[in-house]
Design an enzyme around this catalytic site. Sequence first.
Site, PDB file in Angstrom:
ATOM      1  CB  THR A  26      -0.975  -0.093   1.236  1.00  0.00           C
ATOM      2  OG1 THR A  26      -1.964  -1.241   1.110  1.00  0.00           O
ATOM      3  CG2 THR A  26      -1.869   1.178   1.377  1.00  0.00           C
ATOM      4  CB  THR A  29       6.731   3.914  -3.554  1.00  0.00           C
ATOM      5  OG1 THR A  29       6.858   5.118  -3.149  1.00  0.00           O
ATOM      6  CG2 THR A  29       7.783   3.462  -4.492  1.00  0.00           C
ATOM      7  CG  ASP A  81       4.410  -3.081   1.471  1.00  0.00           C
ATOM      8  OD1 ASP A  81       4.008  -2.016   1.204  1.00  0.00           O
ATOM      9  OD2 ASP A  81       3.948  -3.748   2.650  1.00  0.00           O
ATOM     10  CB  ALA A  83       9.813   1.085   3.863  1.00  0.00           C
ATOM     11  CE  LYS A  94       5.309  -2.152   4.981  1.00  0.00           C
ATOM     12  NZ  LYS A  94       5.005  -1.213   4.026  1.00  0.00           N
ATOM     13  N   GLY A  96       2.492   4.518   7.461  1.00  0.00           N
ATOM     14  CA  GLY A  96       1.982   5.827   7.118  1.00  0.00           C
ATOM     15  C   GLY A  96       0.743   5.887   6.561  1.00  0.00           C
ATOM     16  N   GLY A  97       0.499   4.631   5.721  1.00  0.00           N
ATOM     17  CA  GLY A  97      -0.882   4.644   5.298  1.00  0.00           C
ATOM     18  C   GLY A  97      -1.867   3.723   6.071  1.00  0.00           C
ATOM     19  CD  GLU A 103       1.358  -1.823   4.067  1.00  0.00           C
ATOM     20  OE1 GLU A 103       1.453  -1.099   3.072  1.00  0.00           O
ATOM     21  OE2 GLU A 103       1.992  -1.295   5.445  1.00  0.00           O
TER      22      GLU A 103
END
Length: 222
Positions: A26, A29, A81, A83, A94, A96-97, A103
């Site tokens: 997610t 990037t 993924d 970071a 990880k 932030g989303g 994940e």
Amino acid sequence: MINLKRDAGYKAAEYVKDGDVLGLGTGSTTHYFIEAVGKRIAEEGIKVMGIPTSFQSLLLAKKANIPITSLEEHDIDLAVDGADEIDPDLNLIKGGGAAHTLEKIVDYSAKKLIIIADESKEVESLGAFPVPVEVIPQSSRVVMKALEDMGAKPEIRMAERKDGPIITDNGNFIIDAKFDEIESPLHLEIDLNTIPGVVENGIFTEMVDKVILGTKDGIKEL
């Protein structure tokens, strides 16, 4: 115009093999990785399946015509993924989303994990970014107190364009715990998960096989 995130995402898509089951991370990037896999499906006819880690990556995968499956049905060959921080030992922060629980499940399950990011995410030591901690809502006050006792400055993450806290895809709250210094990411990862009410935290240790960084001088692989 140089797009470092796009460069990293498209490079990671080169590692996808025909027949792979992919863990789809997610974030901004990973968005480019999913887009690039969709292009390979359209242009080369490769057959892959994706296991998304959030509603965001599910919607992106559908748009890219990546068939969706689940961990109940398939093992994962390759997870890709993003970071928020990456240290020299390839430990990560990880979340932030707010998708780090699924994940971590998907990334841990994969035979190979590639992390993609722009060069700003490479750090000497973890800790400038707060550690996201997903918690059952009813436990939030107790967890906040436990985090303070561990030396953190915790804050419940509030939503934008919605009143109140962020609600994760699992129906929980996120507490962002800012530590002045993280001496041992591995020990902190374990300690955080022993607090009753914590579902999962955003420190990822001993999982990463390769990091692909988009830099101003081109792709850098760790």
